[in-house]
Design a protein around this motif. Sequence first.
Motif, short mmCIF file in Angstrom:
data_model
loop_
_atom_site.label_atom_id
_atom_site.label_comp_id
_atom_site.label_asym_id
_atom_site.label_seq_id
_atom_site.Cartn_x
_atom_site.Cartn_y
_atom_site.Cartn_z
N MET A 131 0.89 -0.91 -0.18
CA MET A 131 0.07 -0.47 -0.07
C MET A 131 0.88 1.23 -0.15
O MET A 131 2.04 1.24 0.66
CB MET A 131 -0.61 -0.04 1.13
CG MET A 131 -1.69 0.81 1.57
SD MET A 131 -3.34 1.00 2.36
CE MET A 131 -4.24 -0.29 1.58
N GLN A 132 0.44 2.21 -0.18
CA GLN A 132 1.51 3.12 -0.70
C GLN A 132 1.51 4.10 0.66
O GLN A 132 0.87 3.90 1.78
CB GLN A 132 0.55 4.30 -1.92
CG GLN A 132 0.20 4.14 -2.80
CD GLN A 132 -0.69 4.87 -4.46
OE1 GLN A 132 -1.51 5.05 -3.66
NE2 GLN A 132 0.75 5.12 -5.45
N THR A 133 2.38 5.41 0.35
CA THR A 133 2.11 5.99 1.95
C THR A 133 1.59 6.71 1.49
O THR A 133 1.72 7.96 -0.20
CB THR A 133 3.63 6.11 2.15
OG1 THR A 133 4.33 6.78 0.93
CG2 THR A 133 4.38 5.16 2.42
N ASN A 192 3.36 8.37 6.45
CA ASN A 192 2.58 7.41 7.37
C ASN A 192 2.20 6.23 6.48
O ASN A 192 1.59 6.79 5.46
CB ASN A 192 1.57 7.61 8.24
CG ASN A 192 2.73 8.76 9.46
OD1 ASN A 192 3.80 8.34 9.84
ND2 ASN A 192 1.79 9.82 9.42
N THR A 193 1.75 5.14 6.54
CA THR A 193 1.64 4.14 5.96
C THR A 193 -0.20 3.59 6.17
O THR A 193 0.20 4.00 7.67
CB THR A 193 2.02 2.90 5.42
OG1 THR A 193 2.49 2.84 7.23
CG2 THR A 193 3.18 3.09 5.08
N LEU A 194 -1.12 4.17 6.44
CA LEU A 194 -2.18 2.63 6.11
C LEU A 194 -2.93 1.72 5.51
O LEU A 194 -2.11 1.25 5.06
CB LEU A 194 -3.83 3.95 6.67
CG LEU A 194 -3.75 5.41 6.95
CD1 LEU A 194 -4.52 6.12 6.06
CD2 LEU A 194 -3.52 5.06 8.23
N SER A 195 -2.97 0.89 6.77
CA SER A 195 -3.69 -0.99 6.25
C SER A 195 -4.70 -0.82 5.86
O SER A 195 -5.52 0.52 5.82
CB SER A 195 -3.08 -1.72 7.06
OG SER A 195 -3.95 -1.46 8.50
N GLU A 196 -5.18 -1.63 4.58
CA GLU A 196 -6.28 -1.65 4.72
C GLU A 196 -7.28 -1.55 5.55
O GLU A 196 -8.51 -1.25 5.58
CB GLU A 196 -6.57 -2.75 3.25
CG GLU A 196 -7.95 -2.82 2.59
CD GLU A 196 -7.75 -4.47 1.94
OE1 GLU A 196 -8.68 -5.10 1.75
OE2 GLU A 196 -7.38 -3.53 0.52
N ALA A 197 -7.52 -2.35 5.96
CA ALA A 197 -7.22 -3.06 7.44
C ALA A 197 -7.61 -2.38 8.34
O ALA A 197 -8.66 -1.72 9.05
CB ALA A 197 -7.53 -4.01 8.51
N GLU A 198 -7.12 -0.91 8.47
CA GLU A 198 -7.63 0.64 9.36
C GLU A 198 -8.51 1.43 8.93
O GLU A 198 -9.03 2.34 9.58
CB GLU A 198 -5.87 0.85 9.73
CG GLU A 198 -4.90 0.09 10.33
CD GLU A 198 -3.93 1.02 10.87
OE1 GLU A 198 -2.57 1.27 11.57
OE2 GLU A 198 -2.85 1.59 9.59
N TYR A 251 -5.25 6.35 -0.65
CA TYR A 251 -5.47 4.36 -0.66
C TYR A 251 -6.83 4.85 -1.61
O TYR A 251 -7.18 3.86 -2.10
CB TYR A 251 -5.89 4.44 0.72
CG TYR A 251 -4.64 4.89 1.36
CD1 TYR A 251 -3.66 3.94 1.61
CD2 TYR A 251 -4.61 6.24 2.06
CE1 TYR A 251 -2.04 4.18 2.42
CE2 TYR A 251 -3.47 6.28 2.82
CZ TYR A 251 -2.39 5.16 2.88
OH TYR A 251 -1.44 5.57 3.66
#
Length: 208
Positions: free
Chosen positions: A1-3, A8-14, A50
Amino acid sequence: MQTSGGGNTLSEAEIVEAALRVVRTDGLEKLSMRRLSRELGVSPMAPYYYVADKRELLDLVVTAALSGVRRPGPEGPWQQRLRELIDQIDEKLRKHPGLGDVLLDQMLGKQLDLIAAVMEILFDAGFDDRNVLSAYATVHTYLFGRARVNPRDRSTPAGVTLPDPVERAMRHIGDLRGRYSYEFGMDVLVAGLEVQLVRQREGHVPSK
């Protein structure tokens, strides 16, 4: 996933969980990219790294939340297969309060496989094209719309006296969020579909 722009990175679950939290607390109409960014504690533009827009966000939420629902095999009575499929979806809805509102408001393109699975069972049962659509709409409304007739605030408004039949029934209002009410509704729905299938075979044509 992109930053995001801040690194900061975000996960799909977040992202999915944050979106569902907004739906649970504020309702589907309040879910927006800006509201999502506040829930995640990121800049207003960060979610756009995202997802492109709210529609894509809802697709992501539903796809993730309904992952793992499997299509029943061709064996067994259609009633049993239909219940098995709907039971799986209901289990996901219980794990993700607010998801029903998302699915009731729009039939998302990425969920066509589940819609097709329900319709395939109805076709196998013998419903014609028109009645498959009506039957699916009935299932869809019951499955995803139950929460709308079961508000979390169950208190009687001040100064309102309930008629005796209403007061007697309302003693069991807690059942509406439980398994009993769900099973009751499914029994009624399937029994109704069975009656409609008999009427179709006898040549009864509903009025337009």
